[in-house]
Design a protein around this motif. Structure first.
Motif, mmCIF file in Angstrom:
data_model
loop_
_atom_site.group_PDB
_atom_site.id
_atom_site.type_symbol
_atom_site.label_atom_id
_atom_site.label_comp_id
_atom_site.label_asym_id
_atom_site.label_seq_id
_atom_site.Cartn_x
_atom_site.Cartn_y
_atom_site.Cartn_z
ATOM 1 N N SER A 111 -3.635 2.229 7.755
ATOM 2 C CA SER A 111 -4.904 1.572 7.466
ATOM 3 C C SER A 111 -5.626 2.350 6.385
ATOM 4 N N ARG A 112 -6.762 1.836 5.982
ATOM 5 C CA ARG A 112 -7.635 2.547 5.056
ATOM 6 C C ARG A 112 -8.904 2.940 5.800
ATOM 7 N N VAL A 145 -2.876 -2.595 8.921
ATOM 8 C CA VAL A 145 -4.091 -3.336 9.272
ATOM 9 C C VAL A 145 -5.194 -3.029 8.262
ATOM 10 N N ASP A 146 -6.240 -3.819 8.332
ATOM 11 C CA ASP A 146 -7.416 -3.602 7.498
ATOM 12 C C ASP A 146 -8.234 -2.445 8.059
ATOM 13 N N GLY A 147 -9.130 -1.928 7.226
ATOM 14 C CA GLY A 147 -9.950 -0.799 7.646
ATOM 15 C C GLY A 147 -10.824 -1.081 8.850
ATOM 16 N N ALA A 148 -11.105 -2.366 9.120
ATOM 17 C CA ALA A 148 -11.941 -2.710 10.271
ATOM 18 C C ALA A 148 -11.267 -2.353 11.593
ATOM 19 N N TYR A 149 -9.954 -2.189 11.590
ATOM 20 C CA TYR A 149 -9.230 -1.876 12.827
ATOM 21 C C TYR A 149 -9.000 -0.376 13.005
ATOM 22 N N ARG A 187 -10.261 -11.130 -7.580
ATOM 23 C CA ARG A 187 -9.889 -10.670 -6.247
ATOM 24 C C ARG A 187 -9.217 -11.801 -5.475
ATOM 25 N N ARG A 200 -13.128 4.107 5.560
ATOM 26 C CA ARG A 200 -14.328 4.043 4.734
ATOM 27 C C ARG A 200 -14.483 5.345 3.962
#
Length: 227
Positions: A201-202, A179-183, A83, A204
């Motif tokens: 984004s992705r 952006v990352d999934g946190a956003y 990773r 969860r």
């Protein structure tokens, strides 16, 4: 029966689940350094040729206390086969017991993704903001007047700066933000909607998704559904 394909990744260590708070005081550990602690001086497989010269040139622009780490981290980036995260770079680069010296500051960064004729798709950093956790803010507030801000708030400010700059230059183009999934959170997405920014984004795997309700039938009583 088809055989299951073997995973080429190195098996990750499995630690026991912590049942309570740590029994060790970090302040006491820092006050009594371990003489047997192995410090990282060079990469396990050092860089060579032009890449080594570039790392040395870039590292010379940094503080001497941290400049030596650049070549080690770059070697880890080149050799990492798992990773693409900092921990994998440190393992591949041969970082010893002083992992804490290789973790830098936490930044919220905004970059522009462009296509280069020679290097393909690359990201050009535009602006960054330093993020400090709420638990560490009191000492910074007392010393520098630091005000805690979440990563969402910082990225909203960065996007606002970019939108105002682009519009001030007369650019009338669509803005897409990856952006990352946190956003993928309501306050952040609502702010992006005000500037018509398309967010990619992705989500969860357990995220709850809802559609807009159908048109309300004439004369139907009761509360109108939101979703």
């Amino acid at each position: 029966m088809a055989k299951r394909k073997e995973n080429s990744r190195r098996p990750q260590p499995r630690h026991k689940r912590k049942l309570g708070p740590s029994q060790f005081d970090k302040r006491r550990r820092l006050a009594t350094p371990n003489p047997n602690r192995k410090k990282t001086v060079r990469a396990r497989v050092p860089l060579s040729g032009g890449l080594a010269a570039m790392a040395a040139s870039m590292g010379g622009l940094l503080d001497a206390r941290m400049g030596f780490r650049l070549a080690i981290i770059m070697a880890g980036i080149v050799l990492a086969g798992e990773r693409r995260v900092a921990a994998a770079w440190f393992v591949a680069g041969g970082v010893q017991d002083d992992w804490d010296r290789f973790y830098g500051h936490n930044w919220v960064s905004l970059a522009m993704v462009v296509k280069h004729s020679l290097w393909g798709v690359i990201a050009l950093p535009l602006r960054s903001m330093l993020y400090v956790r709420a638990a560490n803010c009191p000492k910074w507030t007392e010393k520098y007047g630091w005000e805690f801000r979440t990563k969402h708030e910082q990225l909203i400010d960065l996007v606002a700066w970019f939108v105002e700059t682009a519009r001030g230059m007369g650019l009338r183009c669509a803005i897409w933000l990856a952006v990352d999934g946190a956003y993928a959170a309501r306050p952040f997405l609502r702010a992006m909607g005000r500037w018509s920014v398309v967010v990619v984004s992705r989500l969860r795997k357990d995220a709850a998704l809802f559609d807009l309700p159908e048109e309300r039938a004439p004369g139907k009583r009761g509360r109108h559904p939101i979703y």
